[in-house]
Motif scaffolding. Structure first.
Motif, PDB file in Angstrom:
ATOM      1  N   HIS A  72       0.851  -1.189   0.000  1.00  0.00           N
ATOM      2  CA  HIS A  72       0.000   0.000   0.000  1.00  0.00           C
ATOM      3  C   HIS A  72       0.889   1.243   0.000  1.00  0.00           C
ATOM      4  CE1 HIS A  72      -3.304   2.675   0.757  1.00  0.00           C
ATOM      5  NE2 HIS A  72      -4.153   1.682   0.951  1.00  0.00           N
ATOM      6  N   PRO A  73       0.656   2.186  -0.895  1.00  0.00           N
ATOM      7  CA  PRO A  73       1.539   3.364  -0.976  1.00  0.00           C
ATOM      8  C   PRO A  73       1.395   4.348   0.167  1.00  0.00           C
ATOM      9  CG  PRO A  73      -0.269   3.553  -2.540  1.00  0.00           C
ATOM     10  CD  PRO A  73      -0.351   2.165  -1.967  1.00  0.00           C
ATOM     11  N   GLN A  74       0.391   4.189   1.036  1.00  0.00           N
ATOM     12  CA  GLN A  74       0.147   5.186   2.076  1.00  0.00           C
ATOM     13  C   GLN A  74       1.317   5.333   3.034  1.00  0.00           C
ATOM     14  OE1 GLN A  74      -2.760   2.016   4.196  1.00  0.00           O
ATOM     15  NE2 GLN A  74      -3.145   4.096   4.831  1.00  0.00           N
ATOM     16  N   TRP A  75       2.062   4.252   3.273  1.00  0.00           N
ATOM     17  CA  TRP A  75       3.144   4.297   4.259  1.00  0.00           C
ATOM     18  C   TRP A  75       4.321   5.117   3.737  1.00  0.00           C
ATOM     19  CZ3 TRP A  75       0.199   2.743   7.828  1.00  0.00           C
ATOM     20  CH2 TRP A  75      -0.731   1.721   7.594  1.00  0.00           C
ATOM     21  N   LYS A  76       4.679   4.895   2.489  1.00  0.00           N
ATOM     22  CA  LYS A  76       5.769   5.685   1.907  1.00  0.00           C
ATOM     23  C   LYS A  76       5.341   7.140   1.723  1.00  0.00           C
ATOM     24  CE  LYS A  76       9.834   6.188  -0.034  1.00  0.00           C
ATOM     25  NZ  LYS A  76       9.755   7.610  -0.421  1.00  0.00           N
ATOM     26  N   MET A  77       4.077   7.354   1.373  1.00  0.00           N
ATOM     27  CA  MET A  77       3.575   8.722   1.236  1.00  0.00           C
ATOM     28  C   MET A  77       3.641   9.461   2.569  1.00  0.00           C
ATOM     29  SD  MET A  77       0.310   7.962  -1.273  1.00  0.00           S
ATOM     30  CE  MET A  77      -0.295   9.662  -1.211  1.00  0.00           C
ATOM     31  N   ALA A  78       3.268   8.767   3.640  1.00  0.00           N
ATOM     32  CA  ALA A  78       3.359   9.384   4.968  1.00  0.00           C
ATOM     33  C   ALA A  78       4.810   9.672   5.327  1.00  0.00           C
ATOM     34  CB  ALA A  78       2.717   8.468   6.006  1.00  0.00           C
ATOM     35  N   HIS A  79       5.697   8.742   4.992  1.00  0.00           N
ATOM     36  CA  HIS A  79       7.120   8.957   5.264  1.00  0.00           C
ATOM     37  C   HIS A  79       7.640  10.209   4.555  1.00  0.00           C
ATOM     38  CE1 HIS A  79      11.286   8.024   6.128  1.00  0.00           C
ATOM     39  NE2 HIS A  79      11.565   8.104   4.851  1.00  0.00           N
ATOM     40  N   ASP A  80       7.199  10.418   3.321  1.00  0.00           N
ATOM     41  CA  ASP A  80       7.626  11.606   2.580  1.00  0.00           C
ATOM     42  C   ASP A  80       7.138  12.877   3.277  1.00  0.00           C
ATOM     43  OD1 ASP A  80       8.848  10.007   0.714  1.00  0.00           O
ATOM     44  OD2 ASP A  80       7.191  10.087  -0.724  1.00  0.00           O
ATOM     45  N   ARG A  81       5.931  12.849   3.832  1.00  0.00           N
ATOM     46  CA  ARG A  81       5.421  14.016   4.555  1.00  0.00           C
ATOM     47  C   ARG A  81       6.241  14.259   5.825  1.00  0.00           C
ATOM     48  NH1 ARG A  81       0.464  16.116   3.109  1.00  0.00           N
ATOM     49  NH2 ARG A  81      -0.085  15.434   0.997  1.00  0.00           N
ATOM     50  N   ILE A  82       6.613  13.176   6.486  1.00  0.00           N
ATOM     51  CA  ILE A  82       7.386  13.306   7.726  1.00  0.00           C
ATOM     52  C   ILE A  82       8.763  13.889   7.445  1.00  0.00           C
ATOM     53  CG2 ILE A  82       8.528  11.985   9.549  1.00  0.00           C
ATOM     54  CD1 ILE A  82       6.078  10.081   9.455  1.00  0.00           C
ATOM     55  N   THR A  83       9.458  13.325   6.463  1.00  0.00           N
ATOM     56  CA  THR A  83      10.796  13.833   6.145  1.00  0.00           C
ATOM     57  C   THR A  83      10.735  15.232   5.554  1.00  0.00           C
ATOM     58  OG1 THR A  83      10.731  12.688   4.000  1.00  0.00           O
ATOM     59  CG2 THR A  83      11.811  11.551   5.824  1.00  0.00           C
TER      60      THR A  83
ATOM     61  N   HIS B  47       2.644  -7.625  11.097  1.00  0.00           N
ATOM     62  CA  HIS B  47       1.896  -6.925  10.051  1.00  0.00           C
ATOM     63  C   HIS B  47       1.932  -5.425  10.274  1.00  0.00           C
ATOM     64  CE1 HIS B  47      -0.034  -9.778   7.405  1.00  0.00           C
ATOM     65  NE2 HIS B  47      -0.466 -10.508   8.414  1.00  0.00           N
ATOM     66  N   GLN B  48       1.515  -5.021  11.473  1.00  0.00           N
ATOM     67  CA  GLN B  48       1.324  -3.607  11.757  1.00  0.00           C
ATOM     68  C   GLN B  48       2.642  -2.863  11.948  1.00  0.00           C
ATOM     69  OE1 GLN B  48      -1.722  -4.493  10.730  1.00  0.00           O
ATOM     70  NE2 GLN B  48      -2.388  -2.673  11.834  1.00  0.00           N
ATOM     71  N   LEU B  49       3.562  -3.498  12.649  1.00  0.00           N
ATOM     72  CA  LEU B  49       4.836  -2.838  12.922  1.00  0.00           C
ATOM     73  C   LEU B  49       5.621  -2.599  11.638  1.00  0.00           C
ATOM     74  CD1 LEU B  49       7.043  -1.788  14.824  1.00  0.00           C
ATOM     75  CD2 LEU B  49       7.855  -4.156  15.026  1.00  0.00           C
ATOM     76  N   THR B  50       5.619  -3.562  10.724  1.00  0.00           N
ATOM     77  CA  THR B  50       6.430  -3.437   9.514  1.00  0.00           C
ATOM     78  C   THR B  50       6.050  -2.203   8.708  1.00  0.00           C
ATOM     79  OG1 THR B  50       6.710  -5.837   9.405  1.00  0.00           O
ATOM     80  CG2 THR B  50       7.185  -4.593   7.416  1.00  0.00           C
ATOM     81  N   HIS B  51       4.765  -2.022   8.460  1.00  0.00           N
ATOM     82  CA  HIS B  51       4.401  -0.842   7.653  1.00  0.00           C
ATOM     83  C   HIS B  51       4.573   0.448   8.455  1.00  0.00           C
ATOM     84  CE1 HIS B  51      -0.020  -1.851   8.827  1.00  0.00           C
ATOM     85  NE2 HIS B  51       0.328  -0.825   9.546  1.00  0.00           N
ATOM     86  N   MET B  52       4.450   0.372   9.784  1.00  0.00           N
ATOM     87  CA  MET B  52       4.692   1.567  10.592  1.00  0.00           C
ATOM     88  C   MET B  52       6.162   1.982  10.528  1.00  0.00           C
ATOM     89  SD  MET B  52       3.265   3.910  12.359  1.00  0.00           S
ATOM     90  CE  MET B  52       1.659   3.367  12.970  1.00  0.00           C
ATOM     91  N   LEU B  53       7.069   1.006  10.499  1.00  0.00           N
ATOM     92  CA  LEU B  53       8.490   1.317  10.360  1.00  0.00           C
ATOM     93  C   LEU B  53       8.777   1.998   9.027  1.00  0.00           C
ATOM     94  CD1 LEU B  53      10.208  -1.878  11.848  1.00  0.00           C
ATOM     95  CD2 LEU B  53       9.853   0.341  12.946  1.00  0.00           C
ATOM     96  N   ILE B  54       8.069   1.587   7.973  1.00  0.00           N
ATOM     97  CA  ILE B  54       8.237   2.241   6.676  1.00  0.00           C
ATOM     98  C   ILE B  54       7.832   3.707   6.775  1.00  0.00           C
ATOM     99  CG2 ILE B  54       7.380   2.342   4.301  1.00  0.00           C
ATOM    100  CD1 ILE B  54       7.057  -0.712   4.432  1.00  0.00           C
ATOM    101  N   ALA B  55       6.693   3.949   7.386  1.00  0.00           N
ATOM    102  CA  ALA B  55       6.215   5.324   7.509  1.00  0.00           C
ATOM    103  C   ALA B  55       7.151   6.177   8.358  1.00  0.00           C
ATOM    104  CB  ALA B  55       4.802   5.335   8.089  1.00  0.00           C
ATOM    105  N   LEU B  56       7.612   5.612   9.452  1.00  0.00           N
ATOM    106  CA  LEU B  56       8.469   6.358  10.374  1.00  0.00           C
ATOM    107  C   LEU B  56       9.888   6.531   9.858  1.00  0.00           C
ATOM    108  CD1 LEU B  56       7.331   4.629  13.678  1.00  0.00           C
ATOM    109  CD2 LEU B  56       6.997   7.055  13.135  1.00  0.00           C
TER     110      LEU B  56
END
Length: 503
Positions: free
Chosen positions: A183-194, A274-283
């Protein structure tokens, strides 16, 4: 405290989070060069299914649907149980489902080792119980096969490290089957964070809530034809390789193995990953420094080992905390959230919402809408995961990587290693009643002590200049606070002199 907004530019966040020093990673953070020979688009990829249980049945369906599109074919099936047609699992029913001849001992086998030296097998799906993942993934990669490994990547932290090392050593393409990473939402969120949109990250929370009337994982049926004559029990245990202790055959421990520590880790490994992996991507985080786990068996008294309520709290050297929590006896969830100093990201089904923070000294009002200034920004990631579309997307990307020899899959081994290190430390903390430190350089685990708290107290006493934090450079501002004027009256009185009047 004033309501003045503080923003962090990309460089500032990378230094604060440790990304600049390579201490954290996310999908795409470390692109790999092309390796080995490229598999032509016109060449068919032959796939072997190892462990066609419940989750693998879904993979079989996806692979058959992707057959012409991705030019792939299921060529072999391996399982330790003969199987049951009514249940629709096991060796022979799965072989039939894949269009294989059940009498073909070359391609329908109970021993995965007969497939290792097969030049006509390109890709292997490892969907066996957790305690087998590392052994089989390493064996197949060393035999020149690319591997799609169901989550969790391994049963132990040391196994995860060895799998990650094997990926680097062999150059094989590897991914962990955490479908949400597609799902692209995690990388998209990461871009907003950085990009500094929500300021310095301080905390994130994620969850997995279910409610089962029969007990979690007890819905895998037990059948009379599941017995020592139809199940290669010694192979299931893996006692020859020291994977599990020798023990009498038990239908529940075979079919419902997620309930027992010998073979899995319950919610920690089956769901938290499941949940932690995509959260690490976002963070953009990777390995934790300090982990503690809590919980217990509070309702599902059915002979299981693993708890029905659990929480893991992971603290990171980059100055952030992640909370993963769940219960299997109530399905009312908490929000999946990343909290920054100047904004909050709340994940939704199709994307996320960004709510700005009001910097004040009082608690926020009860409603989320009243907490922000400037309104809530709603971000649609443009991806519909219904119908298990994320799993198909993960397979598509994996096959693209196999053909191009690109190791940068959507869920690479180093991300799987980070997730396993976190949740397994939570397991050990829960079972042993201790908090643990993890050394990301050596992979060593030690009992936690007071040094974690003292470290951050030292940072505070240095007025927010954490020069020992990964990525810190002299001259960078460490604190994000705007102290009021009266804070100048702070300080020790020396020889009766007011610190505010000293030059």
């Amino acid at each position: 405290m004033t309501d003045k907004k503080t923003t962090v530019n990309r460089r500032g966040f990378l230094q604060t989070s440790g990304l600049a020093a390579g201490a954290a990673t996310a999908v795409g953070a470390f692109p790999h060069p092309a390796i080995g020979e490229v598999k032509g688009a016109n060449e068919r990829l032959n796939v072997a299914i190892i462990g066609p249980g419940g989750r693998a049945q879904g993979h079989i369906r996806h692979l058959q649907e992707l057959g012409d599109e991705a030019n792939v074919k299921i060529a072999a099936v391996c399982d330790v149980w003969d199987g049951n047609k009514d249940v629709g699992r096991g060796l022979y029913p799965s072989a039939e489902k894949c269009g294989l001849n059940v009498d073909d001992k070359k391609n329908v086998t109970k021993n995965y080792r007969t497939l290792l030296d097969r030049d006509d097998i390109d890709v292997v799906l490892v969907a066996t119980p957790d305690h087998w993942h590392a052994k089989q993934c390493i064996d197949f990669m060393e035999a020149g096969k690319d591997v799609y490994c169901e989550k969790p990547m391994t049963h132990t932290i040391d196994e995860a490290r060895r799998v990650a090392e094997t990926v680097k050593k062999t150059g094989q393409v590897f991914t962990v089957g955490v479908q949400s990473t597609a799902h692209p939402q995690w990388k998209m969120a990461h871009d907003r964070i950085t990009g500094g949109q929500i300021g310095k990250i301080v905390q994130a929370q994620t969850q997995y809530y279910r409610n089962s009337a029969m007990g979690q994982w007890r819905y895998y049926p037990l059948t009379e034809d599941m017995n020592p004559n139809t199940v290669d029990w010694k192979m299931f245990l893996g006692t020859e390789f020291g994977l599990a202790k020798d023990q009498p055959f038990n239908r529940a421990r075979y079919a419902q193995w997620r309930c027992y520590w010998d073979f899995g880790g319950g919610m920690y490994t089956d769901l938290f990953v499941h949940q932690l992996t995509h959260m690490l991507i976002a963070l953009g985080l990777k390995f934790p420094r300090r982990v503690v786990g809590g919980g217990g068996l509070y309702l599902e008294y059915d002979g299981r080992d693993v708890p029905d309520v659990a929480t893991v709290v992971a603290d990171y050297d980059e100055g952030a905390q992640v909370i993963i929590t769940a219960t299997m006896v109530n399905d009312t969830p908490i929000d999946e959230v990343i909290r920054g100093h100047t904004g909050t990201i709340k994940f939704t089904y199709n994307g996320f919402e960004i709510t700005p923070q009001v910097l004040r000294g009082a608690p926020a009002p009860p409603t989320r809408e009243a907490a922000g200034e400037g309104g809530v920004e709603v971000v649609d990631a443009g991806f519909d995961a219904r119908g298990d579309a994320d799993t198909r997307a993960l397979w598509r990307h994996f096959f693209e990587c196999v053909r191009s020899r690109n190791q940068d899959t959507l869920c690479p081994a180093d991300l799987g290693y980070a997730a396993i290190a976190t949740v397994n430390l939570g397991v050990d903390s829960y079972r042993n009643g201790k908090a643990y430190f993890f050394d990301k350089e050596s992979g060593q685990v030690s009992e936690a002590d007071e040094s974690w708290a003292k470290k951050w107290e030292k940072v505070s006493h240095q007025r927010g200049k954490p020069n020992h934090v990964a990525g810190w450079e002299a001259g960078d501002e460490g604190s994000l606070l705007y102290p009021p004027d009266y804070q100048k009256l702070e300080g020790d009185w020396v020889n009766g002199q007011d610190p505010a009047k000293r030059s």
